[in-house]
Design an enzyme around this catalytic site. Structure first.
Site, PDB file in Angstrom:
ATOM      1  N   GLY A 102       0.809  -1.221   0.000  1.00 23.66           N
ATOM      2  CA  GLY A 102       0.000   0.000   0.000  1.00 23.66           C
ATOM      3  C   GLY A 102       0.840   1.268   0.000  1.00 23.66           C
ATOM      4  N   ASP A 127      -7.259  -0.445   2.159  1.00 29.68           N
ATOM      5  CA  ASP A 127      -7.689   0.941   2.399  1.00 29.68           C
ATOM      6  C   ASP A 127      -8.072   1.653   1.100  1.00 29.68           C
ATOM      7  OD1 ASP A 127      -7.198   0.525   5.037  1.00 29.68           O
ATOM      8  OD2 ASP A 127      -5.556   1.959   5.218  1.00 29.68           O
ATOM      9  N   GLY A 170      -9.617   1.597   7.845  1.00 31.99           N
ATOM     10  CA  GLY A 170      -9.362   2.815   7.081  1.00 31.99           C
ATOM     11  C   GLY A 170      -8.644   3.801   7.978  1.00 31.99           C
ATOM     12  N   ALA A 186     -26.610   2.504   5.053  1.00 35.41           N
ATOM     13  CA  ALA A 186     -26.421   3.159   6.359  1.00 35.41           C
ATOM     14  C   ALA A 186     -27.215   4.455   6.463  1.00 35.41           C
ATOM     15  CB  ALA A 186     -24.931   3.458   6.562  1.00 35.41           C
TER      16      ALA A 186
END
Ligand code: ADP
Ligand code: F6P
Length: 322
Positions: A102, A127, A170, A186
């Site tokens: 990453g 992420d 995250g 959500a």
């Protein structure tokens, strides 16, 4: 003949094994010797490298994690550590290195490449905060795992007319929270990129109940100022929410899954693209997928750019939550 090494670094991501397999087998197909480095930059500094044959990467495509192991290596962040790593690469007469990882790992790859060593990065992090690839290896699988949990949590929350607070991974980036929040339906999504006042969240949750909802779901990224723990504490100290709240932190569960089809294919294509780059003498780049096509981005650009998040999706999520 070229001698090329491959390592995985930073947080593991489902699909890393597919990328290792592709690097090893496409490298061998090019007539090269390929070496696997154990435990990322830590293994490179310590000289933990071994030759890898086609059979060594058999039956790993469907496995989460990384067969090479990964590590966070503070020593590599300082000049002295990087010098040792470079010496090792030269001592083992290597001609190139593929770094699967990453943001931090690709910063590391950039520093090696600045020293003149041929390095190619492969975009891999759940992420999805890495500039130079729209999706990075692992994020699709992690998102599916988060969603499966969210779907289950909504079932039990509805039965009890409860609020649920789900924290997804995250560190600095709200991609996973935003996407899991939208795909999971959500009521509220909280990401590090946008400061959200807990009083506003409490109001949104109360209003969801007043609109007749049987549950209210908050998806929060771990890197947000008010992560799940802080938010739950704030609510218990400051607010009468008028309904019970339960907290679930998904944590590393999101990282350990068997890679979904998308991540296996992405990993395979990016791993193969990395050896193609080295073969044509194109190094100091990250290979990623941009607008559906394999693309290379200079590691310097990757290391100095921030990947944008489409924040208009937050507004969409709020409309859909009505
Ligand atoms: P990820 O690659 O998943 O973002 P980290 O941020 O932990 O994970 O980075 C992985 C490793 O990459 C670090 O432990 C360190 O060895 C190396 N690294 C990170 N940032 C840098 C940097 N700025 N310069 C050199 N190496 C770095
Ligand atoms: O970078 C990927 C990531 O999973 C982040 O989302 C998270 O903050 C971090 O790694 C966790 O790191 P560790 O595995 O070292 O606890």
């Amino acid at each position: 003949m070229k001698r090329v090494a491959v390592l995985t670094s930073g947080g593991d991501a489902p699909g890393m094994n597919g990328a290792i397999r592709a690097v090893v087998r496409t490298g061998i197909d090019k007539g090269w010797e390929v070496f696997g480095v154990r435990r990322g930059y830590a293994g490179l500094i310590a000289g933990h490298l071994e030759p890898m044959g086609a059979r060594d990467v058999g039956n790993i495509l469907q496995q989460g994690g990384t067969i090479l192991g990964s590590a966070r290596c503070p020593e590599f962040k300082i000049e002295e550590g990087r010098k040792k790593a470079l010496e090792m690469l030269h001592q083992r007469q290597l001609d190139g290195l593929v770094v699967i990882g990453g943001n931090g790992s690709q910063h590391g790859a950039y520093t090696l490449s600045k020293s003149g060593f041929p390095v190619v990065g492969v975009a891999s992090t759940i992420d999805n905060d890495l500039y130079g690839s729209d999706p990075s290896i692992g994020v699709h699988t992690a998102l599916n795992i988060a969603l499966e949990s969210i779907d289950r949590l909504k079932v039990t929350a509805s039965s009890h007319q409860r609020g649920i607070l789900v924290e997804v991974m995250g560190r600095d980036c709200g991609y996973l929270a935003l996407m899991a929040g939208i795909a999971g339906g959500a009521e509220v999504i909280i990401i590090p990129e946008i400061e959200t006042e807990p009083d506003v969240i409490a109001k949104q949750l109360r209003e969801a109940y007043e609109r007749g909802k049987a549950h209210a779901l908050v998806v929060v990224a771990e890197g947000a100022t008010y992560n799940a723990e802080r938010l739950a504490r704030y609510f218990s100290e400051h607010h009468e929410l008028r309904f019970e709240l339960r907290v679930t932190i998904l944590g590393h569960v999101q990282r350990g899954g068997s890679p979904a089809a998308f991540d296996r294919l992405l990993a395979t294509r990016l791993g193969a693209a990395a050896t193609d780059c080295l073969a044509r003498g194109q190094d100091g780049v990250l290979v990623g997928l941009i607008k559906g096509e394999i693309a290379t981005t200079p590691l310097e650009v990757v290391a100095t750019s921030r990947k944008p998040l489409d924040l208009s999706l937050l507004n969409l999520a709020q409309v859909l939550a009505k």
